[in-house]
Design a protein around this motif. Structure first.
Motif, PDB file in Angstrom:
ATOM      1  N   PRO A  79     127.380  20.393 -19.429  1.00 19.94           N
ATOM      2  CA  PRO A  79     127.093  18.950 -19.347  1.00 19.94           C
ATOM      3  C   PRO A  79     128.025  18.096 -20.189  1.00 19.94           C
ATOM      4  O   PRO A  79     128.380  16.978 -19.786  1.00 19.94           O
ATOM      5  CB  PRO A  79     125.645  18.874 -19.837  1.00 19.94           C
ATOM      6  N   ASP A  80     128.455  18.613 -21.344  1.00 19.60           N
ATOM      7  CA  ASP A  80     129.349  17.846 -22.208  1.00 19.60           C
ATOM      8  C   ASP A  80     130.734  17.655 -21.600  1.00 19.60           C
ATOM      9  O   ASP A  80     131.530  16.839 -22.100  1.00 19.60           O
ATOM     10  CB  ASP A  80     129.489  18.524 -23.568  1.00 19.60           C
ATOM     11  N   ASP A  81     131.056  18.402 -20.527  1.00 25.76           N
ATOM     12  CA  ASP A  81     132.345  18.258 -19.851  1.00 25.76           C
ATOM     13  C   ASP A  81     132.350  17.109 -18.849  1.00 25.76           C
ATOM     14  O   ASP A  81     133.390  16.830 -18.233  1.00 25.76           O
ATOM     15  CB  ASP A  81     132.712  19.542 -19.098  1.00 25.76           C
ATOM     16  N   ALA A  82     131.217  16.434 -18.677  1.00 22.72           N
ATOM     17  CA  ALA A  82     131.113  15.398 -17.644  1.00 22.72           C
ATOM     18  C   ALA A  82     132.172  14.308 -17.779  1.00 22.72           C
ATOM     19  O   ALA A  82     132.732  13.873 -16.758  1.00 22.72           O
ATOM     20  CB  ALA A  82     129.707  14.800 -17.648  1.00 22.72           C
ATOM     21  N   PRO A  83     132.492  13.809 -18.970  1.00 22.32           N
ATOM     22  CA  PRO A  83     133.531  12.776 -19.050  1.00 22.32           C
ATOM     23  C   PRO A  83     134.885  13.231 -18.507  1.00 22.32           C
ATOM     24  O   PRO A  83     135.607  12.448 -17.893  1.00 22.32           O
ATOM     25  CB  PRO A  83     133.601  12.461 -20.549  1.00 22.32           C
ATOM     26  N   VAL A  84     135.236  14.505 -18.725  1.00 18.73           N
ATOM     27  CA  VAL A  84     136.500  15.019 -18.210  1.00 18.73           C
ATOM     28  C   VAL A  84     136.458  15.085 -16.683  1.00 18.73           C
ATOM     29  O   VAL A  84     137.434  14.733 -16.006  1.00 18.73           O
ATOM     30  CB  VAL A  84     136.815  16.402 -18.798  1.00 18.73           C
ATOM     31  N   THR A 106     130.883   8.539 -12.088  1.00 21.01           N
ATOM     32  CA  THR A 106     130.541   8.107 -13.429  1.00 21.01           C
ATOM     33  C   THR A 106     130.225   9.364 -14.250  1.00 21.01           C
ATOM     34  O   THR A 106     129.974  10.443 -13.684  1.00 21.01           O
ATOM     35  CB  THR A 106     129.319   7.195 -13.413  1.00 21.01           C
ATOM     36  N   PRO A 107     130.212   9.269 -15.570  1.00 19.54           N
ATOM     37  CA  PRO A 107     129.806  10.446 -16.364  1.00 19.54           C
ATOM     38  C   PRO A 107     128.432  10.973 -15.977  1.00 19.54           C
ATOM     39  O   PRO A 107     128.217  12.192 -15.938  1.00 19.54           O
ATOM     40  CB  PRO A 107     129.850   9.922 -17.797  1.00 19.54           C
ATOM     41  N   ASP A 108     127.480  10.085 -15.672  1.00 16.53           N
ATOM     42  CA  ASP A 108     126.154  10.551 -15.263  1.00 16.53           C
ATOM     43  C   ASP A 108     126.224  11.300 -13.936  1.00 16.53           C
ATOM     44  O   ASP A 108     125.590  12.356 -13.762  1.00 16.53           O
ATOM     45  CB  ASP A 108     125.183   9.375 -15.139  1.00 16.53           C
ATOM     46  N   ALA A 109     126.985  10.768 -12.994  1.00 11.43           N
ATOM     47  CA  ALA A 109     127.136  11.455 -11.708  1.00 11.43           C
ATOM     48  C   ALA A 109     127.872  12.775 -11.880  1.00 11.43           C
ATOM     49  O   ALA A 109     127.584  13.749 -11.177  1.00 11.43           O
ATOM     50  CB  ALA A 109     127.869  10.547 -10.720  1.00 11.43           C
ATOM     51  N   ALA A 110     128.821  12.820 -12.811  1.00 11.85           N
ATOM     52  CA  ALA A 110     129.526  14.072 -13.082  1.00 11.85           C
ATOM     53  C   ALA A 110     128.584  15.124 -13.645  1.00 11.85           C
ATOM     54  O   ALA A 110     128.665  16.306 -13.283  1.00 11.85           O
ATOM     55  CB  ALA A 110     130.682  13.815 -14.041  1.00 11.85           C
TER      56      ALA A 110
END
Length: 208
Positions: A35-40, A60-64
């Protein structure tokens, strides 16, 4: 009497295998997305090459984070398995490699992959595809793996060739990109194919 054809890979084998982690000779590792990889992952959607050749949409980060959760759900459902190509010891992802359209009964799957600029130029994707291929054919027990890409995507063609995937032909007008319909190359590697050749000076090539 009709003799049923047995499943190439029995149900439950992919889900029960866990999600292995692999070290690559270039120094990167293959690991599950977290989950912490979502911004990438969200950032990757803005890379022009990734957007053009892979059509990831915009996240978006949430969608990622939701997409990363779906990847794990699909692995457990034995539909696909996706790795982050990342700096070692839980470091930042620089790419993605995975198997989609997994058909355990028929023994086949199709590769998907991309690299961010930070991961390019190291030969990482050819190593990643070769390592996942070895696991899929030898450990999981699939029979045939395939790669398709636009004929204009010469970088992807080089990855497929270097990872030991023979070019089998061209699929005409097979995929719609932003600039129109593209012909696609079809590459494949099957059980019994020789491993990809190791380049001079390379140690630990993962396809051998």
């Amino acid at each position: 009497m009709i003799v049923p054809i047995p499943d190439v890979v029995l149900p439950g084998r992919l889900a029960g295998a866990g999600h292995p982690v692999f070290r690559l000779p270039c120094g990167l590792e293959l690991r599950p997305w977290a989950p912490d990889d979502a911004p990438v992952l969200a950032e990757s959607c803005h890379d022009p090459d990734i957007q053009h050749w892979n059509r990831p949409g915009h996240l978006t980060p949430d969608a990622a984070r939701e997409r990363i959760a779906r990847w794990e759900a699909r692995r457990q459902a034995e539909k696909s398995v996706v790795w982050a190509v990342a700096e070692p010891h839980g470091g930042r992802p620089v790419g993605l490699v995975g198997l989609a359209d997994v058909d355990l009964r028929g023994g086949s799957a199709e590769f998907l992959y991309w690299l961010l600029p930070a991961g390019r130029g190291r030969g990482a994707m050819a190593e990643a595809v070769a390592r996942v291929s070895r696991w899929a054919l030898e450990d999981l027990g699939l029979h045939r793996l395939r790669i398709t890409h636009s004929v204009a995507n010469t970088a992807s063609c080089a990855v497929a060739t270097r990872a030991g995937f023979a070019l089998e032909g061209t699929l005409r007008s097979a995929l719609l990109h932003a600039d129109g319909w593209h012909d696609e190359h079809l590459h494949a590697r099957v059980q019994g194919d020789p491993p990809p050749a190791r380049r001079a000076g390379e140690a630990g090539w993962p396809g051998a």
